[in-house]
Design a protein around this motif. Structure first.
Motif, PDB file in Angstrom:
ATOM      1  N   PRO A 116      87.715  27.034  26.775  1.00 48.01           N
ATOM      2  CA  PRO A 116      86.489  26.701  26.046  1.00 48.01           C
ATOM      3  C   PRO A 116      85.266  26.847  26.943  1.00 48.01           C
ATOM      4  N   ARG A 139      75.586  25.438  19.579  1.00 50.55           N
ATOM      5  CA  ARG A 139      76.700  25.959  18.784  1.00 50.55           C
ATOM      6  C   ARG A 139      77.961  25.170  19.142  1.00 50.55           C
ATOM      7  N   GLU A 141      81.882  24.635  18.870  1.00 50.85           N
ATOM      8  CA  GLU A 141      83.175  25.267  18.592  1.00 50.85           C
ATOM      9  C   GLU A 141      84.265  24.206  18.616  1.00 50.85           C
ATOM     10  N   LYS A 142      85.300  24.449  17.819  1.00 54.34           N
ATOM     11  CA  LYS A 142      86.460  23.559  17.788  1.00 54.34           C
ATOM     12  C   LYS A 142      87.690  24.299  18.291  1.00 54.34           C
ATOM     13  N   TYR A 143      88.476  23.607  19.118  1.00 47.10           N
ATOM     14  CA  TYR A 143      89.754  24.131  19.596  1.00 47.10           C
ATOM     15  C   TYR A 143      90.844  23.107  19.258  1.00 47.10           C
ATOM     16  N   PRO A 154      91.156  28.464  19.291  1.00 47.98           N
ATOM     17  CA  PRO A 154      89.871  28.298  18.608  1.00 47.98           C
ATOM     18  C   PRO A 154      90.062  28.237  17.103  1.00 47.98           C
ATOM     19  N   PRO A 156      88.147  29.134  13.823  1.00 51.98           N
ATOM     20  CA  PRO A 156      86.973  29.912  13.412  1.00 51.98           C
ATOM     21  C   PRO A 156      86.124  29.175  12.383  1.00 51.98           C
ATOM     22  N   GLN A 157      84.820  29.406  12.454  1.00 54.51           N
ATOM     23  CA  GLN A 157      83.873  28.891  11.470  1.00 54.51           C
ATOM     24  C   GLN A 157      83.038  30.062  10.941  1.00 54.51           C
ATOM     25  N   TYR A 160      77.649  27.947  11.594  1.00 47.44           N
ATOM     26  CA  TYR A 160      77.476  26.889  12.574  1.00 47.44           C
ATOM     27  C   TYR A 160      76.293  26.014  12.154  1.00 47.44           C
TER      28      TYR A 160
END
Length: 238
Positions: A116, A139, A141-143, A154, A156-157, A160
């Motif tokens: 990440p 931004r 991000e999710k993991y 990861p 995905p989105q 954001y």
């Protein structure tokens, strides 16, 4: 009226500050594989080196620095429900070159789980939230941890969240979609707008499309350059 103790406890948990990784150090020790015995953990890196060397107990792994300075290692717990803990190698002095490489230790070998941008929130629920500064917004991000595969994947989105407000200093249009250029509205000079969300333009284009809400409640899209040139009040910073 008395508030039940359980209710107070629940509110305290909800109000708990986000968990973050500890400040990185050059060496430490922790029980990473859950056998009750702490492993010696260290990272070796010299100024200008293209690789670092991470050692955990008798296991060693080499990783690429991508020209970023290695700051050290930190111990994290991705999933408080299992016996494992993880170690992260932290690199970079600015948001642009920052990166964290997360490794797991199975008692014999080190396994790279994922990389990440930052370990913004690690709550022990199998999820890492990672923030990157994008000029005037973060931004996120999710993991998600896949323990069976030993991977931090990861999630995905499509969009954001941005959540910023600005004032229009020069009128410009917002359009119906990122591929539909029909004009929804021309934003009035001096009006307030909300920048709600961002969508990447494409894998080879670093710019974003931004979803904007006008002062009259209309929604439309615009590119980042329009916001930079024609608005004021956004917290632009390098």
């Amino acid at each position: 009226m008395k508030v039940p103790v359980l209710t107070v406890a629940a509110l305290m948990l909800l109000a708990a500050p986000p968990a973050r990784a500890d400040e990185p150090v050059k060496s430490t020790s922790a029980d990473l594989d859950g056998d009750g015995k702490p492993e010696a953990i260290s990272v070796q890196w010299g100024q200008g080196d293209a690789q670092f060397v991470l050692k955990v107990g008798g296991a060693t792994v080499r990783g690429k620095t991508n020209d970023a300075e290695v700051r050290g290692v930190s111990v994290i717990d991705l999933d408080g429900g299992d016996k494992w803990k993880e170690v992260a190698v932290d690199m970079g002095l600015t948001d642009d070159d920052h990166r964290s490489i997360v490794y797991g230790f199975d008692g014999k070998a080190l396994k790279e789980l994922g990389s990440p941008h930052a370990l913004t929130e690690v709550r022990g629920n199998g999820i890492v939230l990672s923030d990157s500064w994008m000029g005037f917004w973060n931004r996120r991000e999710k993991y998600a941890l896949d323990r069976k595969a030993w991977k931090l994947n990861p999630v995905p989105q499509e969009l954001y969240f941005v959540g910023a407000e600005a004032t229009v200093k020069k009128s410009f249009p917002i359009v119906r979609g990122t591929k539909d250029k029909a004009v929804v509205a021309n934003l009035a000079e001096g009006s307030k707008i909300q920048v709600l969300a961002a969508a990447p333009v494409g894998p080879k284009d670093p710019d974003y499309w931004y979803l904007v809400k006008s002062s009259t409640g209309l929604l439309g899209w615009t590119r980042g350059q329009n916001l930079q040139d024609n608005t004021e009040g956004l917290p632009w910073a390098g």
